[in-house]
Design a protein around this motif. Sequence first.
Motif, mmCIF file in Angstrom:
data_model
loop_
_atom_site.group_PDB
_atom_site.id
_atom_site.type_symbol
_atom_site.label_atom_id
_atom_site.label_comp_id
_atom_site.label_asym_id
_atom_site.label_seq_id
_atom_site.Cartn_x
_atom_site.Cartn_y
_atom_site.Cartn_z
ATOM 1 N N VAL A 1 -32.356 84.608 81.170
ATOM 2 C CA VAL A 1 -31.640 85.331 80.454
ATOM 3 C C VAL A 1 -32.697 86.556 79.812
ATOM 4 O O VAL A 1 -34.033 86.184 79.343
ATOM 5 C CB VAL A 1 -31.143 84.793 78.982
ATOM 6 N N SER A 2 -32.405 87.647 80.119
ATOM 7 C CA SER A 2 -33.297 88.764 79.634
ATOM 8 C C SER A 2 -32.334 89.912 78.655
ATOM 9 O O SER A 2 -32.990 90.754 78.306
ATOM 10 C CB SER A 2 -33.959 89.654 80.748
ATOM 11 N N ASP A 3 -31.076 89.791 78.706
ATOM 12 C CA ASP A 3 -30.413 90.329 77.885
ATOM 13 C C ASP A 3 -30.717 90.470 76.805
ATOM 14 O O ASP A 3 -30.915 89.349 75.972
ATOM 15 C CB ASP A 3 -28.814 90.128 77.879
ATOM 16 N N THR B 1 -39.157 80.289 76.460
ATOM 17 C CA THR B 1 -39.098 81.798 76.013
ATOM 18 C C THR B 1 -40.426 82.238 76.442
ATOM 19 O O THR B 1 -41.459 82.070 75.866
ATOM 20 C CB THR B 1 -38.830 82.254 74.758
ATOM 21 N N THR C 1 -35.735 84.530 78.364
ATOM 22 C CA THR C 1 -35.784 83.050 78.257
ATOM 23 C C THR C 1 -35.021 82.276 79.633
ATOM 24 O O THR C 1 -34.219 82.818 80.140
ATOM 25 C CB THR C 1 -34.785 82.936 76.948
ATOM 26 N N LEU D 1 -28.935 90.797 73.663
ATOM 27 C CA LEU D 1 -28.197 90.103 72.896
ATOM 28 C C LEU D 1 -28.412 88.532 72.785
ATOM 29 O O LEU D 1 -28.365 88.078 71.914
ATOM 30 C CB LEU D 1 -26.591 90.666 73.350
ATOM 31 N N LEU D 2 -28.307 87.951 74.088
ATOM 32 C CA LEU D 2 -28.589 86.592 74.501
ATOM 33 C C LEU D 2 -29.821 86.251 73.902
ATOM 34 O O LEU D 2 -30.250 85.323 73.153
ATOM 35 C CB LEU D 2 -28.429 86.175 75.693
ATOM 36 N N SER D 3 -31.000 86.875 74.109
ATOM 37 C CA SER D 3 -32.433 86.803 73.828
ATOM 38 C C SER D 3 -32.572 86.610 72.205
ATOM 39 O O SER D 3 -33.260 86.136 71.496
ATOM 40 C CB SER D 3 -33.282 87.855 74.294
ATOM 41 N N ASN D 4 -31.618 87.408 71.660
ATOM 42 C CA ASN D 4 -31.726 87.568 70.067
ATOM 43 C C ASN D 4 -31.011 86.384 69.438
ATOM 44 O O ASN D 4 -31.074 86.180 68.275
ATOM 45 C CB ASN D 4 -30.909 88.910 69.516
ATOM 46 N N ALA D 5 -30.189 85.809 70.108
ATOM 47 C CA ALA D 5 -29.580 84.551 70.053
ATOM 48 C C ALA D 5 -30.521 83.258 70.213
ATOM 49 O O ALA D 5 -30.797 82.235 69.274
ATOM 50 C CB ALA D 5 -28.342 84.440 70.596
ATOM 51 N N LEU D 6 -31.119 83.150 71.429
ATOM 52 C CA LEU D 6 -32.067 82.233 71.776
ATOM 53 C C LEU D 6 -33.623 82.188 71.007
ATOM 54 O O LEU D 6 -33.718 80.915 70.794
ATOM 55 C CB LEU D 6 -32.163 82.406 73.260
#
Length: 200
Positions: free
Chosen positions: A107-109, A84, A90, A111-116
């Motif tokens: 991943v730059s979205d 990250t 990420t 929602l996904l970054s907020n999980a990773l």
Amino acid sequence: MASLLVSASEEIALLDRPPYASSEPDGMPVPLDMAEPVRRGVRVRVVVDREGLSFHGRARGLGDLAVQGVQIRVGTDLPTKLITVDRRVTLLPPTDAADPTASALVVSDALLSNALVPLFESVWERALPIGSVTHNQITEKDRELLTMLASGLKDEAMARCLDIHVHTVRRRITRLMQALNAETRFQAGVQAALRGWLAG
């Protein structure tokens, strides 16, 4: 991947576990250059899977990174590989590094970054800090004992090998754990390896 690391301005966070993509015949991972981001003031945190320490010279390489200012911890059964950058992008490297058709997922979205990002933080909190290498001197007997400890020998077996009483072994291990600032024997073994304290 190199361009992603160069783009970092605040923080790089990595989860590092086997299998590794490597040109080395023994599967040793090719090290990422973390010195350059650290020199620029980027905070670099790495959690290495315990299994990854089994490669010859790997612990010493991590010790070199720690000297450069990389914060390193050791964990077990890491859920994935992950890089990250600045909590905004990420990279999920392929799980099968040997598969030539495998590709990484960027991943730059939000929602996904907020999980990773929370996934990394959770693993980081559970992992054991290894500290940085120091130049403390230890005796050859200490080195021999630490090497036996790192290889998983029981106290009784170490006492027989060293021809000393088992209580003496336990006292020396306790003293060495304090010197290494280690709370567990596993952590002491990792610290000793990173500091180059183990017998060749």
